[in-house]
Design a protein around this motif. Structure first.
Motif, PDB file in Angstrom:
ATOM      1  N   ASP A  16       0.823  -1.143  -0.007  1.00 23.92           N
ATOM      2  CA  ASP A  16      -0.074   0.080   0.100  1.00 23.92           C
ATOM      3  C   ASP A  16       0.957   1.222  -0.071  1.00 23.92           C
ATOM      4  O   ASP A  16       1.560   1.664   1.185  1.00 23.92           O
ATOM      5  N   PRO A  17       0.870   1.996  -0.968  1.00 20.40           N
ATOM      6  CA  PRO A  17       1.678   3.286  -1.075  1.00 20.40           C
ATOM      7  C   PRO A  17       1.576   4.160   0.059  1.00 20.40           C
ATOM      8  O   PRO A  17       2.729   4.754   0.328  1.00 20.40           O
ATOM      9  N   ASP A  18       0.460   4.252   0.321  1.00 21.99           N
ATOM     10  CA  ASP A  18      -0.053   5.220   1.394  1.00 21.99           C
ATOM     11  C   ASP A  18       0.722   4.889   2.713  1.00 21.99           C
ATOM     12  O   ASP A  18       1.036   5.724   3.523  1.00 21.99           O
ATOM     13  N   GLU A  21       4.489   5.373   2.985  1.00 22.77           N
ATOM     14  CA  GLU A  21       4.754   6.813   3.304  1.00 22.77           C
ATOM     15  C   GLU A  21       4.600   7.041   4.589  1.00 22.77           C
ATOM     16  O   GLU A  21       5.321   7.743   5.359  1.00 22.77           O
ATOM     17  N   ARG A  22       3.276   6.554   5.177  1.00 24.04           N
ATOM     18  CA  ARG A  22       2.966   6.699   6.557  1.00 24.04           C
ATOM     19  C   ARG A  22       3.951   6.036   7.348  1.00 24.04           C
ATOM     20  O   ARG A  22       4.495   6.550   8.489  1.00 24.04           O
ATOM     21  N   TYR A  23       4.754   4.638   6.947  1.00 23.82           N
ATOM     22  CA  TYR A  23       5.548   4.025   7.836  1.00 23.82           C
ATOM     23  C   TYR A  23       6.935   5.058   7.727  1.00 23.82           C
ATOM     24  O   TYR A  23       7.255   4.955   8.934  1.00 23.82           O
ATOM     25  N   LEU A  24       7.215   5.270   6.677  1.00 25.82           N
ATOM     26  CA  LEU A  24       8.455   6.199   6.524  1.00 25.82           C
ATOM     27  C   LEU A  24       8.606   7.413   7.260  1.00 25.82           C
ATOM     28  O   LEU A  24       9.400   7.549   7.990  1.00 25.82           O
ATOM     29  N   THR A  25       7.406   8.086   7.458  1.00 23.52           N
ATOM     30  CA  THR A  25       7.496   9.333   7.941  1.00 23.52           C
ATOM     31  C   THR A  25       6.847   9.282   9.551  1.00 23.52           C
ATOM     32  O   THR A  25       7.170  10.283  10.317  1.00 23.52           O
ATOM     33  N   ALA A  88      11.208   0.286  -1.132  1.00 20.99           N
ATOM     34  CA  ALA A  88      10.502   1.429  -1.508  1.00 20.99           C
ATOM     35  C   ALA A  88      10.551   2.677  -0.603  1.00 20.99           C
ATOM     36  O   ALA A  88      10.145   3.845  -0.873  1.00 20.99           O
ATOM     37  N   MET A  89      10.906   2.441   0.712  1.00 17.55           N
ATOM     38  CA  MET A  89      11.015   3.574   1.656  1.00 17.55           C
ATOM     39  C   MET A  89      12.382   4.325   1.252  1.00 17.55           C
ATOM     40  O   MET A  89      12.667   5.746   1.398  1.00 17.55           O
TER      41      MET A  89
END
Length: 120
Positions: A16-18, A21-25, A88-89
């Motif tokens: 899940d691309p969203d 991003e959420r996990y990265l930030t 991905a991250m």
């Protein structure tokens, strides 16, 4: 220790691309949210069924929150799942081709055969 749950986190977030991003930030918030809402949902189930007893161990949670893929590997997370999610991250931050993959291999080079058991 639940390698199943650890791998389930990596699998579901990576798809899940969203969530990537959420996990990265916000890794701490994402891990807490995922554990409270998705950990007990049946994988690939659309029926609303869920279990009630699955929870990450503190050591697993800490490794996920810290993006510590070396520790995740040590805990038995599947290396393909960790590699694809962390590519991905973090691959976008690198300027050289395969730079992150080389870093990943370098940071895991101290492991000797047999590798940690990745069976779930």
């Amino acid at each position: 220790m639940s390698k199943y749950l650890l791998n389930k986190f990596l699998f579901t977030v990576d798809r899940d691309p969203d969530l990537v991003e959420r996990y990265l930030t916000d890794p701490v918030g994402t891990v807490a949210w995922w554990e409270s809402t998705m950990a007990n949902a049946l994988l690939n189930s659309h029926t609303g069924e869920a279990s009630t007893w699955l929870a990450l161990e503190p050591e697993e949670r800490t490794a996920l929150e810290g993006h510590d893929y070396v520790k995740l590997f040590e805990l038995g997370a599947h290396p393909f799942l960790t590699l694809t999610l962390f590519i991905a991250m973090f691959e976008r931050d690198n300027t050289e081709p395969l730079e992150f993959q080389k870093q990943y291999a370098l940071r895991l080079q101290h492991f000797n055969l047999p590798y940690p058991d990745i069976a779930t």
